[in-house]
Design an enzyme around this catalytic site. Structure first.
Site, PDB file in Angstrom:
ATOM      1  N   LEU A 162       0.827  -1.210   0.000  1.00 58.35           N
ATOM      2  CA  LEU A 162       0.000   0.000   0.000  1.00 58.35           C
ATOM      3  C   LEU A 162       0.858   1.255   0.000  1.00 58.35           C
ATOM      4  CD1 LEU A 162      -2.613  -1.420   2.505  1.00 58.35           C
ATOM      5  CD2 LEU A 162      -3.083  -0.795   0.129  1.00 58.35           C
ATOM      6  N   THR A 203       6.269   0.510   1.685  1.00 62.01           N
ATOM      7  CA  THR A 203       7.365   1.300   2.255  1.00 62.01           C
ATOM      8  C   THR A 203       6.780   2.210   3.321  1.00 62.01           C
ATOM      9  OG1 THR A 203       8.573   1.254   0.170  1.00 62.01           O
ATOM     10  CG2 THR A 203       9.233   2.920   1.779  1.00 62.01           C
ATOM     11  N   LYS A 250      15.111  -0.253   4.336  1.00 61.76           N
ATOM     12  CA  LYS A 250      14.490   0.446   3.199  1.00 61.76           C
ATOM     13  C   LYS A 250      14.674   1.968   3.333  1.00 61.76           C
ATOM     14  CE  LYS A 250      11.834   0.913  -0.428  1.00 61.76           C
ATOM     15  NZ  LYS A 250      12.374   0.696  -1.775  1.00 61.76           N
ATOM     16  N   LYS A 310       7.570  11.084  -0.227  1.00 59.09           N
ATOM     17  CA  LYS A 310       6.989  10.389   0.939  1.00 59.09           C
ATOM     18  C   LYS A 310       8.080   9.678   1.727  1.00 59.09           C
ATOM     19  CE  LYS A 310       5.597   6.288   0.336  1.00 59.09           C
ATOM     20  NZ  LYS A 310       5.922   4.872   0.573  1.00 59.09           N
TER      21      LYS A 310
HETATM   22  N1  LIG Z   1       6.497   2.080  -7.710  1.00 57.64           N
HETATM   23  C1  LIG Z   1       7.701   1.671  -7.351  1.00 57.64           C
HETATM   24  O1  LIG Z   1       8.618   1.650  -8.180  1.00 57.64           O
HETATM   25  C2  LIG Z   1       7.978   1.209  -5.940  1.00 57.64           C
HETATM   26  C3  LIG Z   1       9.195   0.578  -5.672  1.00 57.64           C
HETATM   27  C4  LIG Z   1       9.468   0.126  -4.382  1.00 57.64           C
HETATM   28  C5  LIG Z   1       8.541   0.358  -3.377  1.00 57.64           C
HETATM   29  N2  LIG Z   1       7.362   1.000  -3.659  1.00 57.64           N
HETATM   30  C6  LIG Z   1       6.404   1.207  -2.569  1.00 57.64           C
HETATM   31  O2  LIG Z   1       5.329   0.319  -2.780  1.00 57.64           O
HETATM   32  C7  LIG Z   1       4.127   0.890  -2.261  1.00 57.64           C
HETATM   33  C8  LIG Z   1       3.074   0.894  -3.350  1.00 57.64           C
HETATM   34  O3  LIG Z   1       3.546   1.675  -4.437  1.00 57.64           O
HETATM   35  P1  LIG Z   1       2.889   1.602  -5.914  1.00 57.64           P
HETATM   36  O4  LIG Z   1       3.876   2.186  -6.831  1.00 57.64           O
HETATM   37  O5  LIG Z   1       2.347   0.251  -6.138  1.00 57.64           O
HETATM   38  O6  LIG Z   1       1.701   2.642  -5.723  1.00 57.64           O
HETATM   39  P2  LIG Z   1       0.236   2.672  -6.382  1.00 57.64           P
HETATM   40  O7  LIG Z   1       0.246   2.003  -7.703  1.00 57.64           O
HETATM   41  O8  LIG Z   1      -0.231   4.093  -6.282  1.00 57.64           O
HETATM   42  O9  LIG Z   1      -0.620   1.770  -5.385  1.00 57.64           O
HETATM   43  C9  LIG Z   1      -0.889   2.231  -4.084  1.00 57.64           C
HETATM   44  C10 LIG Z   1      -1.873   1.304  -3.427  1.00 57.64           C
HETATM   45  O10 LIG Z   1      -2.275   1.868  -2.163  1.00 57.64           O
HETATM   46  C11 LIG Z   1      -3.696   2.031  -2.149  1.00 57.64           C
HETATM   47  N3  LIG Z   1      -4.056   3.207  -1.370  1.00 57.64           N
HETATM   48  C12 LIG Z   1      -3.571   4.462  -1.499  1.00 57.64           C
HETATM   49  N4  LIG Z   1      -4.122   5.268  -0.560  1.00 57.64           N
HETATM   50  C13 LIG Z   1      -5.001   4.507   0.131  1.00 57.64           C
HETATM   51  C14 LIG Z   1      -5.864   4.755   1.221  1.00 57.64           C
HETATM   52  N5  LIG Z   1      -5.940   5.968   1.782  1.00 57.64           N
HETATM   53  N6  LIG Z   1      -6.620   3.740   1.694  1.00 57.64           N
HETATM   54  C15 LIG Z   1      -6.549   2.506   1.139  1.00 57.64           C
HETATM   55  N7  LIG Z   1      -5.737   2.193   0.102  1.00 57.64           N
HETATM   56  C16 LIG Z   1      -4.959   3.189  -0.382  1.00 57.64           C
HETATM   57  C17 LIG Z   1      -4.075   2.184  -3.608  1.00 57.64           C
HETATM   58  O11 LIG Z   1      -5.448   1.922  -3.792  1.00 57.64           O
HETATM   59  P3  LIG Z   1      -6.193   2.506  -5.094  1.00 57.64           P
HETATM   60  O12 LIG Z   1      -5.866   1.569  -6.208  1.00 57.64           O
HETATM   61  O13 LIG Z   1      -7.621   2.515  -4.689  1.00 57.64           O
HETATM   62  O14 LIG Z   1      -5.651   3.895  -5.322  1.00 57.64           O
HETATM   63  C18 LIG Z   1      -3.168   1.125  -4.234  1.00 57.64           C
HETATM   64  O15 LIG Z   1      -3.660  -0.178  -3.999  1.00 57.64           O
HETATM   65  C19 LIG Z   1       4.511   2.279  -1.745  1.00 57.64           C
HETATM   66  O16 LIG Z   1       4.744   2.190  -0.362  1.00 57.64           O
HETATM   67  C20 LIG Z   1       5.796   2.589  -2.492  1.00 57.64           C
HETATM   68  O17 LIG Z   1       6.607   3.507  -1.791  1.00 57.64           O
HETATM   69  C21 LIG Z   1       7.063   1.421  -4.921  1.00 57.64           C
END
Ligand SMILES: NC(=O)c1ccc[n+]([C@@H]2O[C@H](COP(=O)([O-])OP(=O)(O)OC[C@H]3O[C@@H](n4cnc5c(N)ncnc54)[C@H](OP(=O)(O)O)[C@@H]3O)[C@@H](O)[C@H]2O)c1
Length: 281
Positions: free
Chosen positions: A54, A85, A160, A228
């Site tokens: 998330l 994260t 991390k 963030k």
């Molecule tokens: N993208 C990368 O390259 C990457 C790499 C390493 C780590 N990360 C980490 O992985 C995590 C997810 O990243 P992502 O890139 O997958 O982001 P993302 O595609 O924006 O997905 C975020 C997820 O969180 C949910 N969410 C957001 N706000 C919410 C709330 N208030 N209540 C309930 N659910 C909520 C979203 O639901 P909805 O679909 O309804 O919006 C979605 O399922 C983060 O912590 C990020 O820092 C990301």
């Protein structure tokens, strides 16, 4: 990230139950055989290992806690693995909440972006008991290429924080160096050829060269997540009583860039922001 990781579990033959705030995004997984659970608590009722991936601590709290949270659905002895994260003190708080529900907790954030998530090549940074890691190791091996057991609960997210602090500051430092070089009249190509691949530049920056040269910042790791994560680094440093002045400056610069419509670009767009603010043509 979560849908790609879940897709790999499904492809490996695991029975998968999914839930997301926005149901439509789970469509492709459901078409491939995953079962939809209408609420976080329902998800908990249907699984014995539950993964979360998330956005931030607030999203994790919202899904985990409260009457409809999955902690209320999971049966005693089940395992919650949080791959989001988040900051280490939040992980420990969630570990405490889990224990209060007679549940086990592991923090397992990842290094690697959407490509590696899709290809099952993430690096997992694990905090938790060894036997809990052993229980989920087959899953992590499907989703990742490397697993590092950093220590007890909260130590995965601790590692991390360290990694993303370095990523954020290195990208910013490189951007400032490029802008200075360009202002001195050094061609961008010369700067790249001297800096990228040499000892003064972090290796990951080689992968950002095309974005900077082309001025296109298609997101791999979105700038909003870097902002963030630096915020979470700042919280963590405060909690630990250590001063990280450069991290706090970097955090504010990424926040400014996000405010200038760059939140959804790759975090290497910090170069574009520094360039714009530098007054160069
Ligand atoms: N993208 C990368 O390259 C990457 C790499 C390493 C780590 N990360 C980490 O992985 C995590 C997810 O990243 P992502 O890139 O997958 O982001 P993302 O595609 O924006 O997905 C975020 C997820 O969180 C949910 N969410 C957001 N706000 C919410 C709330 N208030 N209540 C309930 N659910 C909520 C979203 O639901 P909805 O679909 O309804 O919006 C979605 O399922 C983060 O912590 C990020 O820092 C990301």
């Amino acid at each position: 990230m979560g849908s790609r990781m879940a897709g790999n579990l499904l492809a490996a033959g695991y029975e998968l139950v999914v839930h997301n705030r926005t149901q439509s995004k789970a469509g492709p997984l459901i078409e491939q055989g995953a079962r939809w659970a209408p609420s976080p608590a329902d998800t908990g009722r249907l699984v014995d290992v539950l993964y979360t991936m998330l956005a931030h601590p607030e999203a994790v709290s919202r899904m985990a806690l409260g009457r409809d949270g999955f902690l209320n659905g999971l049966a005693g002895g089940s395992l919650w693995v949080d791959c989001s994260t988040v900051n280490p003190s939040f992980s420990r708080e969630m570990a405490h909440e889990a224990a209060a529900h007679d549940l086990r907790f592991v923090d397992a954030p990842v290094a690697g972006t959407k490509g590696p998530a899709e290809q099952g090549e993430l690096l997992f940074l694990v905090g938790g008991a060894g036997e809990d890691l052993d229980a989920i190791r087959p899953h992590l091996e499907v989703m990742g290429r490397k697993i590092v057991h950093v220590g007890g609960q909260g130590m995965g997210t601790s590692m991390k924080m360290v990694i993303n602090l370095l990523l954020g500051e290195a990208m910013l430092a490189f951007s400032e160096a490029m802008v200075l070089g360009e202002s001195l009249g050094i061609p961008q190509e010369t700067l790249f050829s001297v800096l990228v691949g040499g000892p003064v530049t972090a290796p990951f920056i080689g992968g950002k060269k095309e974005k900077i040269a082309g001025g296109e910042f298609q997101p791999e790791f979105p700038l909003r997540w870097m902002g963030k994560d630096l915020h979470l680094v700042a919280i963590t440093a405060y909690e630990e009583g250590v001063a990280l002045p450069a991290a706090n400056v970097a955090k504010e610069i990424y926040t400014l860039a996000a405010r200038h419509d760059m939140a959804d670009l790759d975090f290497s767009a910090i170069y574009r922001f520094i360039h714009q603010q530098s007054g160069q043509p």
